[in-house]
Write an enzyme that holds these catalytic residues in place. Structure first.
Site, mmCIF file in Angstrom:
data_model
loop_
_atom_site.group_PDB
_atom_site.id
_atom_site.type_symbol
_atom_site.label_atom_id
_atom_site.label_comp_id
_atom_site.label_asym_id
_atom_site.label_seq_id
_atom_site.Cartn_x
_atom_site.Cartn_y
_atom_site.Cartn_z
ATOM 1 N N LYS A 13 -3.311 5.956 4.597
ATOM 2 C CA LYS A 13 -2.516 7.013 3.949
ATOM 3 C C LYS A 13 -3.440 8.042 3.283
ATOM 4 O O LYS A 13 -3.245 9.237 3.428
ATOM 5 C CB LYS A 13 -1.562 6.411 2.893
ATOM 6 C CG LYS A 13 -0.584 5.388 3.458
ATOM 7 C CD LYS A 13 0.426 4.909 2.422
ATOM 8 C CE LYS A 13 -0.173 4.182 1.234
ATOM 9 N NZ LYS A 13 -0.839 2.902 1.574
ATOM 10 N N ARG A 88 6.830 2.617 -4.316
ATOM 11 C CA ARG A 88 6.410 1.303 -3.837
ATOM 12 C C ARG A 88 7.471 0.241 -4.107
ATOM 13 O O ARG A 88 7.263 -0.909 -3.725
ATOM 14 C CB ARG A 88 5.132 0.892 -4.571
ATOM 15 C CG ARG A 88 3.843 1.062 -3.757
ATOM 16 C CD ARG A 88 2.722 0.695 -4.688
ATOM 17 N NE ARG A 88 1.524 0.293 -4.052
ATOM 18 C CZ ARG A 88 0.448 1.058 -3.875
ATOM 19 N NH1 ARG A 88 0.474 2.320 -4.221
ATOM 20 N NH2 ARG A 88 -0.651 0.557 -3.355
ATOM 21 N N ARG A 127 -14.218 -1.249 3.255
ATOM 22 C CA ARG A 127 -14.006 0.140 2.824
ATOM 23 C C ARG A 127 -14.936 0.495 1.660
ATOM 24 O O ARG A 127 -15.163 -0.297 0.756
ATOM 25 C CB ARG A 127 -12.559 0.321 2.394
ATOM 26 C CG ARG A 127 -12.254 1.704 1.864
ATOM 27 C CD ARG A 127 -10.780 1.964 1.774
ATOM 28 N NE ARG A 127 -10.145 1.320 0.646
ATOM 29 C CZ ARG A 127 -8.858 1.507 0.315
ATOM 30 N NH1 ARG A 127 -8.099 2.300 1.056
ATOM 31 N NH2 ARG A 127 -8.345 0.893 -0.721
ATOM 32 N N ARG A 154 -14.178 -0.457 -4.152
ATOM 33 C CA ARG A 154 -13.145 -0.606 -5.181
ATOM 34 C C ARG A 154 -13.050 -2.061 -5.625
ATOM 35 O O ARG A 154 -13.198 -2.970 -4.822
ATOM 36 C CB ARG A 154 -11.788 -0.164 -4.605
ATOM 37 C CG ARG A 154 -11.539 1.309 -4.758
ATOM 38 C CD ARG A 154 -10.311 1.765 -4.031
ATOM 39 N NE ARG A 154 -9.121 0.980 -4.297
ATOM 40 C CZ ARG A 154 -7.896 1.322 -3.881
ATOM 41 N NH1 ARG A 154 -7.730 2.445 -3.197
ATOM 42 N NH2 ARG A 154 -6.851 0.577 -4.145
ATOM 43 N N ARG A 165 -2.367 -7.954 -2.339
ATOM 44 C CA ARG A 165 -1.772 -6.612 -2.213
ATOM 45 C C ARG A 165 -0.867 -6.540 -0.978
ATOM 46 O O ARG A 165 0.173 -5.888 -0.995
ATOM 47 C CB ARG A 165 -2.879 -5.548 -2.142
ATOM 48 C CG ARG A 165 -3.564 -5.351 -3.495
ATOM 49 C CD ARG A 165 -4.907 -4.672 -3.367
ATOM 50 N NE ARG A 165 -4.831 -3.305 -2.904
ATOM 51 C CZ ARG A 165 -5.869 -2.648 -2.370
ATOM 52 N NH1 ARG A 165 -7.052 -3.239 -2.257
ATOM 53 N NH2 ARG A 165 -5.718 -1.412 -1.993
HETATM 54 P P1 AMP Z 1 -3.591 2.300 -4.106
HETATM 55 O O1 AMP Z 1 -4.820 3.122 -4.326
HETATM 56 O O2 AMP Z 1 -2.403 3.130 -3.688
HETATM 57 O O3 AMP Z 1 -3.843 1.145 -3.147
HETATM 58 O O4 AMP Z 1 -3.189 1.669 -5.520
HETATM 59 C C1 AMP Z 1 -4.073 0.819 -6.210
HETATM 60 C C2 AMP Z 1 -3.306 0.012 -7.231
HETATM 61 O O5 AMP Z 1 -2.693 0.871 -8.195
HETATM 62 C C3 AMP Z 1 -2.164 -0.845 -6.681
HETATM 63 O O6 AMP Z 1 -2.605 -2.091 -6.168
HETATM 64 C C4 AMP Z 1 -1.282 -0.990 -7.928
HETATM 65 O O7 AMP Z 1 -1.827 -1.936 -8.834
HETATM 66 C C5 AMP Z 1 -1.412 0.377 -8.574
HETATM 67 N N1 AMP Z 1 -0.378 1.314 -8.069
HETATM 68 C C6 AMP Z 1 -0.577 2.449 -7.355
HETATM 69 N N2 AMP Z 1 0.581 3.056 -7.074
HETATM 70 C C7 AMP Z 1 1.550 2.293 -7.627
HETATM 71 C C8 AMP Z 1 2.985 2.373 -7.666
HETATM 72 N N3 AMP Z 1 3.641 3.367 -7.065
HETATM 73 N N4 AMP Z 1 3.654 1.402 -8.328
HETATM 74 C C9 AMP Z 1 3.014 0.395 -8.957
HETATM 75 N N5 AMP Z 1 1.672 0.239 -8.939
HETATM 76 C C10 AMP Z 1 0.936 1.181 -8.277
#
Ligand code: AMP
Length: 208
Positions: A13, A88, A127, A154, A165
């Site tokens: 994404k 989400r 990554r 990360r 996740r």
């Molecule tokens: P991402 O970079 O989108 O993979 O997000 C990293 C982490 O941020 C996720 O594993 C969640 O802990 C938190 N996070 C990001 N977006 C959301 C969301 N819309 N709702 C809840 N937690 C989020």
């Protein structure tokens, strides 16, 4: 274009959003990036979010919904937005619908980037991201090919956290695929290909 990007963590994404930003200049709203910035700055939001993020769990809905509602008030989003990593959960999707209807800016599409979970585990554990510009690369990139910055892994890209996740995605986020299909907004593309090939499909799916 007012779009939501759907897909498991690591589906691509962020990579596809970056390409859309480069070509069309549409604001990219990544809740993950916003939260990581808050953690880095040590804000109250960052302090609250960090333990959830480190475990690969979702940050509570009320925290994240407020953050996105606020961001959508910024004037740059009037020309469109690419939401990445939000919604989400069903509660987030419902809140987004309410906010967009208030702003009279309906969604044009929910684009699902579909990738097999085992491919995702391999992708995410190798990554690497650029500390300076956020470029998303792999362990083969010793420095950032875009800006020469330092690449890092990360905290949540280790295998155990990645698997959690993916479980969280299946349970809380995958049901949104049916939600957006029901709203006649879902478009789906195969994300298990070269990012440039995927991007051509993204543009076709979005009629760009
Ligand atoms: P991402 O970079 O989108 O993979 O997000 C990293 C982490 O941020 C996720 O594993 C969640 O802990 C938190 N996070 C990001 N977006 C959301 C969301 N819309 N709702 C809840 N937690 C989020």
């Amino acid at each position: 274009m007012n779009i939501v990007l759907l897909g498991a963590p690591g589906a691509g994404k962020g990579t596809q959003a970056a390409k859309l930003v480069d070509e069309f200049g549409t604001p990219h709203i990544s809740t993950g990036d916003m939260l990581r910035a808050a953690v880095k700055e040590g804000t109250p939001l960052g302090k609250k979010a960090k333990s959830y993020m480190d475990a690969g769990d979702l940050v509570p809905d009320d925290v994240i919904i407020g953050l996105v509602e606020e961001r959508l008030q910024d004037p740059d989003t009037e020309k469109g937005f690419i939401l990445d990593g939000f919604p989400r959960t069903s509660a987030q999707a419902v809140a987004l619908d309410a906010e967009l209807s208030k702003l009279e800016r309906p969604l044009d599409a929910a684009l699902l980037i579909d990738v097999d979970p085992e491919v995702i585990v391999k992708r995410l554990t190798s990554r690497r991201m650029c500390k300076d510009c956020g470029y998303i690369g792999t362990a083969a990139d010793k420095t950032c090919p875009k800006c020469g910055g330092e690449m890092y892994q990360r905290d949540d890209d280790n295998e155990a956290t990645v698997r959690n996740r993916l479980d969280v995605y299946e349970k809380s986020t995958a049901p949104l695929i049916d939600y957006y299909r029901g709203c006649d907004l879902l478009v789906s593309i195969d994300g298990d290909r070269d990012p440039n090939v995927v991007y051509e499909d993204v543009k076709q799916a979005l009629s760009l």
